[in-house]
Design an enzyme around this catalytic site. Structure first.
Site, PDB file in Angstrom:
ATOM      1  N   SER A   1       0.853  -1.194   0.000  1.00 32.53           N
ATOM      2  CA  SER A   1       0.000   0.000   0.000  1.00 32.53           C
ATOM      3  C   SER A   1       0.882   1.235   0.000  1.00 32.53           C
ATOM      4  CB  SER A   1      -0.891   0.013   1.248  1.00 32.53           C
ATOM      5  OG  SER A   1      -1.548   1.258   1.386  1.00 32.53           O
TER       6      SER A   1
ATOM      7  N   TYR B   1      -1.945  -0.256  10.121  1.00 34.69           N
ATOM      8  CA  TYR B   1      -2.022  -0.840   8.777  1.00 34.69           C
ATOM      9  C   TYR B   1      -0.805  -0.426   7.957  1.00 34.69           C
ATOM     10  CZ  TYR B   1      -3.802  -1.340   3.946  1.00 34.69           C
ATOM     11  OH  TYR B   1      -3.959  -1.648   2.623  1.00 34.69           O
TER      12      TYR B   1
END
Length: 243
Positions: A138, A152
């Site tokens: 990501s 995250y």
């Protein structure tokens, strides 16, 4: 014939990747943990594109779930290590410890276990014929995502390290290990974490002025898995609109 396993392969980026790879001539094994309806819709779309498709419902946060997925997958030429979720939006100090742990379990620990199994499935010293492992990271891994999901971002930074280290470790096994790092992409990941309108809020802040679409990430994954990327390993391609 290419046979590729995609974890989290029945929704969002995973489903778009499955469809793109089907069009590229891959047969597919799609792992998922919930939403049988979405899984069936993706299977039908993949088969309409001319590919064979196997669905495997399993929990990748359990080592037995990873083992079951690869046992069902059979012989493989590629793995897309895609399953993940943000699970929560908010400052780290306001995020419950069990959510922090679950986020790391899914986005990093499970990714490590899938990568381990992929090497054992693809590596020439294990009886495989080589292949490609794509780790879906990501853009958050380098931005940190303050105020939204630092846990995250930290887990995905671990995925980037996995790509760098494992690529060097298994180059002699005939395996290329590459990554793709999406930015803000129009999927249900945002609604699942509690903010359905996040794409509309964050998309315009990207230099290209919009959120990405799942197929744009799938196109990058397709290239990374192709012979056109035969000299690419140990690197993560950012697909984030300039952010």
């Amino acid at each position: 014939m290419n046979r590729t396993l995609v974890t989290g392969g029945t929704r969002g980026i995973g489903a778009a990747t499955a469809l793109r790879l089907a069009r590229d001539g891959h047969d597919l094994v799609l792992g998922y943990t919930r939403d049988d309806r979405a899984a069936e819709e993706t299977r039908l779309a993949v088969e309409d594109a001319g590919a064979h498709c196997v669905l495997v419902r399993t929990d990748l946060t359990e080592p037995e779930g990873v083992d079951r997925l690869f046992e069902c997958a059979g012989d493989l030429t590629g793995v897309v290590n895609n399953a993940g979720a943000t699970l929560h939006l908010g400052p780290l100090a306001e995020t419950p410890p069990d959510v922090v742990a679950a986020t790391v379990d899914l986005n990093l620990t499970a990714a490590l276990l899938v990568a381990r199994a992929a090497v054992r499935a693809l590596g020439t010293s294990y009886g495989g014929s080589g292949g490609v492992l794509v780790n879906v990271s990501s853009g958050a891994a380098t931005l940190g995502s303050p105020g939204e999901y630092v846990q995250y971002a930290a887990a995905k930074a671990g995925v980037d390290a996995l790509t760098v280290g494992l690529a060097q470790e298994v180059a002699g096994e005939g395996i290329r290990v590459v990554g793709v790092a999406p930015g803000i992409v129009r999927t249900t990941i945002h609604a699942d974490a509690g903010e359905p309108g996040r794409v509309e809020r964050v998309g315009p802040l990207v230099p290209l002025g919009r959120a990405g679409e799942p197929h744009e990430v799938a196109d990058a994954i397709s290239w990374l898995m192709s012979d056109e990327a035969s000299y690419v390993t140990g690197t993560t391609l950012r697909v984030a609109g300039g952010r």
